[in-house]
Design an enzyme around this catalytic site. Structure first.
Site, short mmCIF file in Angstrom:
data_model
loop_
_atom_site.label_atom_id
_atom_site.label_comp_id
_atom_site.label_asym_id
_atom_site.label_seq_id
_atom_site.Cartn_x
_atom_site.Cartn_y
_atom_site.Cartn_z
N CYS A 18 -35.43 -37.57 -34.90
CA CYS A 18 -35.84 -39.09 -34.85
C CYS A 18 -36.08 -39.73 -33.79
CB CYS A 18 -35.08 -39.75 -36.03
SG CYS A 18 -35.52 -39.23 -37.86
N GLY A 146 -48.44 -26.75 -47.69
CA GLY A 146 -48.53 -27.72 -46.66
C GLY A 146 -49.88 -27.56 -45.71
#
EC number: 2.7.9.3
Length: 337
Positions: A18, A146
């Site tokens: 992140c 996906g």
């Protein structure tokens, strides 16, 4: 040692986890004014959207039994650790966390994979996907395929759909003066991950906290009657707390001595293993923060860019430390004491 084991995935990315997110200030400028129109008659009502930068989108489903709401989110990032299976587990837990952060339950996810197919073997990609499937299965969440692209940097994550009770949501704009602040995971994965990227040292306790689901913490918050929460990820504790305080119209006071840290985090910060994302987080909140006597390392750790961090709950739950409280809005949105 196999070819898969020898690869250091973190060396193929400019950032890790992140910490590679677009800085919060820049991101807010990009999305400013991009909220959609009100729900047309007969369509799903948007309960949580872009307005306050909350963790996931939530819509009330028209005609659904018991007023069911749908929760939707997506999260992906560059390698945070070198082990592909662990990276997959961490990325999945991080994506699922957005659903838990609003009080929801994940139902189905789809993989999001970017892969430098001419550089890294697909055996590694398979391990990443296997790790993601493992954690999704642990969460009771289906994985239904996906999307993949050929990219110069490896990236992985998930788009997740879940459900929630629209009357029992956790939001970042429901904080009120007098509410305690509880943090369910220790800080410090950012500096430890940056040290791992720089030196190759492996911190198994950091991996363990990142792969841990926020499922129990979310359920405990709802059981305790909490209505306000957020998860702590790329913008750090201070960044996500600032968004909560701003959205709720309150000031958040943090007791720096009460904040838990992973073993080795302070030493790693003192040694300079600070990501660029963490420094940008601190720069973003600094104008809105009274740091009191907090030293530079403490400030950086409070802004440390977390990957798959814990929940920050405006309320008390068993087994998690209270690190501060919400008070009436003052000169600063954040106060460190």
């Amino acid at each position: 040692m196999t070819t898969i084991e020898r690869q250091r995935l973190t060396q193929y990315a400019h950032g890790g986890g992140c910490a590679c997110k677009i800085p919060p200030g820049e991101l807010e400028e990009v999305v400013s004014g991009l909220t959609g129109p009100g729900s047309p008659a007969g369509n799903a009502e948007l309960l949580i959207g872009l307005d306050t930068g909350d963790d996931a989108a939530v819509v009330r489903l028209p005609g659904a039994a018991d007023g069911m709401a749908a929760v939707a989110t997506a999260d992906f990032f560059t390698p945070v650790v070198d082990d592909p299976y662990d990276w997959g587990r961490i990325a999945a837990a991080n994506a699922l966390s957005d659903v838990y952060a609003v009080g929801g339950r994940p139902l189905v996810a789809v993989n999001l994979l970017a892969w430098p197919r001419d550089v890294l073997p697909f055996e590694l990609a398979r391990e990443v996907l296997r790790g993601g499937l493992h954690v999704a299965t642990e969460a009771g969440c289906h994985v239904g395929g996906g999307h993949s692209v050929d990219d110069v940097e490896p990236k992985y994550g998930m788009a997740v759909t879940g459900v929630a009770d629209p009357e029992l949501l956790l939001r970042n704009d429901r904080g009120r003066p007098g509410m305690p602040l509880t943090l369910t995971k220790p800080l410090g994965v950012g500096v430890l991950n940056n040290r791992h990227k720089s030196t190759g040292e492996v911190f198994e306790h950091a991996v363990a906290t990142m792969v841990a689901l926020n499922r129990e913490a979310s359920a405990a918050a709802l059981d305790a009657g909490a209505v306000c929460a957020t998860d702590v990820t790329g913008f750090g504790l201070l960044g996500h707390l600032y968004k909560l305080a701003r959205a709720s119209g309150v000031t958040a006071v943090v007791d720096a001595d009460a904040v838990p840290y992973l073993d080795g985090a302070r030493e790693s910060a003192a040694a300079g293993y600070i990501s660029g994302g963490t420094r940008r987080n601190l720069g973003w909140v600094a104008p809105h923060t009274d740091f009191g006597g907090a030293d530079e390392d403490t400030r950086l750790l409070l802004a440390d860019a977390q990957t798959s961090g814990g929940l920050l709950i405006a309320g008390e739950i068993p087994g998690a430390p209270v690190i501060g409280e919400l008070v009436p809005a003052g000169e600063h949105a954040l106060v460190i004491r």
